[in-house]
Every structure is written in structure tokens, then in C-alpha cells.
Design a protein around this motif. Structure first.
Motif, PDB file in Angstrom:
ATOM      1  N   ALA A 187      40.312  52.948  41.412  1.00 11.68           N
ATOM      2  CA  ALA A 187      39.144  52.300  40.809  1.00 11.68           C
ATOM      3  C   ALA A 187      37.978  52.317  41.789  1.00 11.68           C
ATOM      4  N   ARG A 188      36.773  52.286  41.250  1.00 17.45           N
ATOM      5  CA  ARG A 188      35.571  52.185  42.082  1.00 17.45           C
ATOM      6  C   ARG A 188      35.337  50.713  42.379  1.00 17.45           C
ATOM      7  N   LEU A 189      35.654  50.288  43.604  1.00  8.60           N
ATOM      8  CA  LEU A 189      35.599  48.870  43.957  1.00  8.60           C
ATOM      9  C   LEU A 189      34.302  48.498  44.660  1.00  8.60           C
ATOM     10  N   HIS A 190      33.863  47.258  44.402  1.00  7.74           N
ATOM     11  CA  HIS A 190      32.845  46.652  45.259  1.00  7.74           C
ATOM     12  C   HIS A 190      33.431  46.477  46.647  1.00  7.74           C
ATOM     13  N   GLY A 191      34.641  45.950  46.727  1.00  9.58           N
ATOM     14  CA  GLY A 191      35.389  45.899  47.970  1.00  9.58           C
ATOM     15  C   GLY A 191      35.270  44.628  48.777  1.00  9.58           C
ATOM     16  N   ASP A 192      34.247  43.807  48.524  1.00  9.26           N
ATOM     17  CA  ASP A 192      34.088  42.535  49.234  1.00  9.26           C
ATOM     18  C   ASP A 192      33.551  41.506  48.246  1.00  9.26           C
ATOM     19  N   LEU A 193      34.260  41.375  47.135  1.00 10.17           N
ATOM     20  CA  LEU A 193      33.717  40.668  45.976  1.00 10.17           C
ATOM     21  C   LEU A 193      34.048  39.179  46.014  1.00 10.17           C
ATOM     22  N   TRP A 194      33.497  38.482  47.002  1.00 10.45           N
ATOM     23  CA  TRP A 194      33.580  37.024  46.972  1.00 10.45           C
ATOM     24  C   TRP A 194      32.314  36.483  46.294  1.00 10.45           C
ATOM     25  N   ASN A 195      32.345  35.191  45.983  1.00  5.87           N
ATOM     26  CA  ASN A 195      31.270  34.596  45.194  1.00  5.87           C
ATOM     27  C   ASN A 195      29.895  34.803  45.823  1.00  5.87           C
ATOM     28  N   GLY A 215      37.474  53.472  47.059  1.00  5.88           N
ATOM     29  CA  GLY A 215      38.451  53.594  45.993  1.00  5.88           C
ATOM     30  C   GLY A 215      39.640  52.697  46.254  1.00  5.88           C
ATOM     31  N   GLY A 216      40.034  51.910  45.262  1.00  2.82           N
ATOM     32  CA  GLY A 216      41.146  50.990  45.461  1.00  2.82           C
ATOM     33  C   GLY A 216      41.764  50.582  44.147  1.00  2.82           C
ATOM     34  N   HIS A 217      42.454  49.470  44.146  1.00  5.97           N
ATOM     35  CA  HIS A 217      43.119  48.926  42.965  1.00  5.97           C
ATOM     36  C   HIS A 217      42.197  47.888  42.334  1.00  5.97           C
ATOM     37  N   ARG A 218      41.985  47.974  41.033  1.00  5.93           N
ATOM     38  CA  ARG A 218      41.007  47.100  40.390  1.00  5.93           C
ATOM     39  C   ARG A 218      41.360  45.618  40.499  1.00  5.93           C
ATOM     40  N   GLU A 219      42.656  45.303  40.612  1.00  7.69           N
ATOM     41  CA  GLU A 219      43.028  43.899  40.721  1.00  7.69           C
ATOM     42  C   GLU A 219      42.554  43.276  42.031  1.00  7.69           C
ATOM     43  N   THR A 220      42.233  44.096  43.042  1.00  3.42           N
ATOM     44  CA  THR A 220      41.800  43.555  44.324  1.00  3.42           C
ATOM     45  C   THR A 220      40.450  42.874  44.207  1.00  3.42           C
ATOM     46  N   ASP A 221      39.497  43.487  43.508  1.00  8.71           N
ATOM     47  CA  ASP A 221      38.190  42.834  43.312  1.00  8.71           C
ATOM     48  C   ASP A 221      38.353  41.502  42.586  1.00  8.71           C
ATOM     49  N   LEU A 222      39.160  41.486  41.535  1.00 15.35           N
ATOM     50  CA  LEU A 222      39.342  40.252  40.772  1.00 15.35           C
ATOM     51  C   LEU A 222      40.058  39.183  41.590  1.00 15.35           C
ATOM     52  N   ALA A 223      40.993  39.600  42.421  1.00 14.04           N
ATOM     53  CA  ALA A 223      41.716  38.640  43.261  1.00 14.04           C
ATOM     54  C   ALA A 223      40.797  38.001  44.289  1.00 14.04           C
ATOM     55  N   MET A 224      39.823  38.768  44.795  1.00 15.97           N
ATOM     56  CA  MET A 224      38.908  38.188  45.764  1.00 15.97           C
ATOM     57  C   MET A 224      37.978  37.172  45.102  1.00 15.97           C
ATOM     58  N   TYR A 240      36.081  41.067  31.113  1.00 15.78           N
ATOM     59  CA  TYR A 240      36.747  42.253  31.676  1.00 15.78           C
ATOM     60  C   TYR A 240      37.743  42.839  30.682  1.00 15.78           C
ATOM     61  N   GLU A 241      38.550  41.966  30.122  1.00 17.27           N
ATOM     62  CA  GLU A 241      39.615  42.449  29.249  1.00 17.27           C
ATOM     63  C   GLU A 241      39.093  42.950  27.906  1.00 17.27           C
ATOM     64  N   GLU A 242      37.864  42.609  27.552  1.00 15.51           N
ATOM     65  CA  GLU A 242      37.268  43.215  26.359  1.00 15.51           C
ATOM     66  C   GLU A 242      37.121  44.726  26.525  1.00 15.51           C
ATOM     67  N   ILE A 243      36.902  45.164  27.755  1.00 24.14           N
ATOM     68  CA  ILE A 243      36.639  46.572  28.045  1.00 24.14           C
ATOM     69  C   ILE A 243      37.880  47.283  28.577  1.00 24.14           C
ATOM     70  N   ALA A 244      38.596  46.636  29.491  1.00 26.31           N
ATOM     71  CA  ALA A 244      39.727  47.290  30.161  1.00 26.31           C
ATOM     72  C   ALA A 244      40.837  46.262  30.346  1.00 26.31           C
ATOM     73  N   PRO A 245      41.709  46.101  29.337  1.00 25.97           N
ATOM     74  CA  PRO A 245      42.779  45.102  29.457  1.00 25.97           C
ATOM     75  C   PRO A 245      43.585  45.268  30.739  1.00 25.97           C
ATOM     76  N   LEU A 246      43.919  44.144  31.338  1.00 31.31           N
ATOM     77  CA  LEU A 246      44.681  44.139  32.581  1.00 31.31           C
ATOM     78  C   LEU A 246      46.172  44.253  32.296  1.00 31.31           C
ATOM     79  N   ARG A 247      46.895  44.791  33.252  1.00 33.79           N
ATOM     80  CA  ARG A 247      48.333  45.008  33.081  1.00 33.79           C
ATOM     81  C   ARG A 247      49.094  43.694  33.130  1.00 33.79           C
ATOM     82  N   ALA A 248      50.217  43.685  32.438  1.00 30.75           N
ATOM     83  CA  ALA A 248      51.075  42.502  32.409  1.00 30.75           C
ATOM     84  C   ALA A 248      51.487  42.101  33.822  1.00 30.75           C
TER      85      ALA A 248
END
Length: 287
Positions: A187-195, A215-224, A240-248
């Protein structure tokens, strides 16, 4: 050509407009007013590769035409000149827009895990910490070798983490192929996505600043976003999930993805973050 010696000269060089005023911003930022009515931000970076990484990262995010980022007017080895975003406040509508934009950004993709932005340096930064971008094929292996273990080793070498404590993180790295969940493309990450790197524009739109893009895993941006708190985070995830549902199973993997930024904060800020990193690793081992 040598770099300008002050923020006013940098703004004039990279915008082509004369400067009418300069005032202090936060940290290394200066707010520069131009005679043509525009106001720009001028940032002085500590190293040429830091400026290059930030500028190319912003342009790579902008190329995805997803989440808004400040326009880059120009940069050199010392200065970065960008659009000034006038800020307002968050609301649920803007939060959902941010979520949809992040989904589009991530699905724009990257050539590989660890790939830097086009023209960006391999040796970049996340905040004040060096961050090496070395492409890999397998996310679990790359994440362990390039994102977790380098900061773990530094924390141990500096005495912030004890060697015995590090074993939990090392065990997690060994088990990452089994704990990482379904395979994802880079995924194309921001990479430092804190508030603090989300600006809520006065125009009602969210903006992203200060990327450590790769390039990284999309869950990393959301986790930050989850780690340091973000207004209306449930609405961001809904959008987010309207466009790209997240994995179980994503909620159970949040701590695994937070381990990287927690270790970065451990080496930068000390023992308090080490305790959080160890808790995240031990929790992830229970998956």
C-alpha cells in the motif's frame, strides 16, 4: 547553486514571488507572506535527505489524488516550501472523507514493501529517527527486518530495553508470518499517521502533512491513528471501509502494527514507550 540562507529567500526562490513578512511557526516552520497575497510554510530540515524524503513523499501522496496534502512549491537541500493550510476543526463528515481518502491512497499502491517515493532517498526519516527504505517481497519478513528489529536493537544498545525483555519482540518477529493475517499488496502509506499529522482544514477537508511515505501494509497507517488518538476515528474507519473493506481480524492485529511506531518512540523518548512496546508485543503473541 547553493541553498538560500534564510526562509524569506527560500520562499522567494521556490515561489517566484517577493516576500512581505515572515513570522514564527511551530518548531522549524516559518510562516511567510508573499506580496501576491499567498501565504506559504517554509520548513528547515536537519539533513538534505530529510527534505528530499518529505518533498517526494508529499508529491507521491498527491499523485494518488486521494487525501489532500499541501502543495509543494519547491525544495532544496535545506528548505521545503509548501502551501499553508488554514485549519478549522474536525467533524464526522470530514472524518469519513479522510477514511475514504486513505482507502484510495492505500489502494494506489507501491512497487514493493519498503519502496520509497519516486526520487526519494533510501535513507529517510520518521520524525527525528532515521528510517531505511529497503524493498522487500514478503510483508512479515520486511516488517520484522526493516521496521521492528532495527529500533529494537538500538533500544537495547542504548539501555532503554533490557536484552531479556527484547525476547518477546524477537519471538513476535519469528511468528509474524502466522500472525500477520491475510496477505495484502503493498500500500502507499503516509507512514507517520498520528493525529498531529492530520490537519482539519477550515475549508472542511482533511489534509495530511509530514509523511514518512513508503510502501507498506495499509493496517499500519490505521493502527497509528488508533495509537495516539484521532477525533472521530470510528467515522474514519467507516469511510475507509466504504471504499476498501478491511480484512477480518484487523482489530486484533492493531498492536502488531503499533509495535513499529512504539519502538521508534522508545528510541526517541525513552522507557515509557518501551513499556507500551512490550505490552503490544506480548498481546500480539496471544493471537
Amino acid at each position: 547553486m547553493s541553498s538560500p540562507t534564510d526562509p524569506a529567500a527560500a520562499a522567494a526562490l521556490h515561489t517566484g514571488a517577493a516576500v512581505s513578512a515572515v513570522r514564527a511557526g511551530s518548531g522549524a516552520l516559518r510562516v511567510v507572506e508573499l506580496v501576491d497575497g499567498r501565504t506559504v510554510m517554509v520548513k528547515e530540515n536537519r539533513a538534505p535527505q530529510a527534505t528530499r524524503a518529505e518533498a517526494t513523499g508529499l508529491m507521491w501522496l498527491a499523485d494518488a489524488e486521494s487525501v489532500r496534502v499541501p502543495t509543494v512549491f519547491g525544495w532544496d537541500e535545506r528548505w521545503l516550501v509548501t502551501e499553508r493550510v488554514v485549519t478549522g476543526g474536525p467533524d464526522p463528515t470530514a472524518a469519513r472523507e479522510l477514511g475514504r481518502g486513505l482507502a484510495r491512497l492505500h489502494t494506489a499502491g507501491a512497487p514493493a514493501f519498503g519502496a520509497p517515493p519516486p526520487g526519494g532517498p533510501a535513507d529517510a526519516y520518521i520524525g527525528q529517527a532515521p528510517m531505511h527504505n529497503s524493498p522487500g517481497v514478503s510483508w512479515p519478513v520486511w516488517y520484522a527486518e526493516q521496521r521492528v528489529l532495527p529500533y529494537l536493537r538500538r533500544a537495547v544498545d542504548e539501555g532503554t530495553l533490557r536484552p531479556g525483555e527484547a525476547r518477546a519482540v524477537e519471538e513476535l518477529c519469528d511468528r509474524l508470518p502466522d500472525l500477520a493475517g491475510p496477505a495484502e499488496p503493498p500500500a502507499r502509506l503516509h507512514g507517520d499517521l498520528w493525529n498531529g499529522n492530520v490537519l482539519w482544514g477550515a475549508d472542511g477537508h482533511p489534509y495530511l502533512i509530514d509523511p514518512a511515505a513508503h510502501g507498506g501494509h495499509r493496517e499500519t497507517d490505521l493502527a497509528m491513528l488508533d495509537l495516539f488518538g484521532c477525533p472521530y476515528l470510528p467515522q474514519i474507519v467507516e469511510g475507509y471501509e466504504e471504499i476498501a473493506p478491511l480484512r477480518a481480524g484487523r482489530p486484533a492485529r492493531i498492536g502488531l502494527h503499533q509495535l513499529f511506531p512504539l519502538l521508534v518512540h522508545t528510541v526517541l523518548f525513552g522507557r515509557g514507550y518501551a513499556e507500551q512496546a512490550l505490552a503490544a508485543a506480548r498481546s500480539a503473541l496471544l493471537l
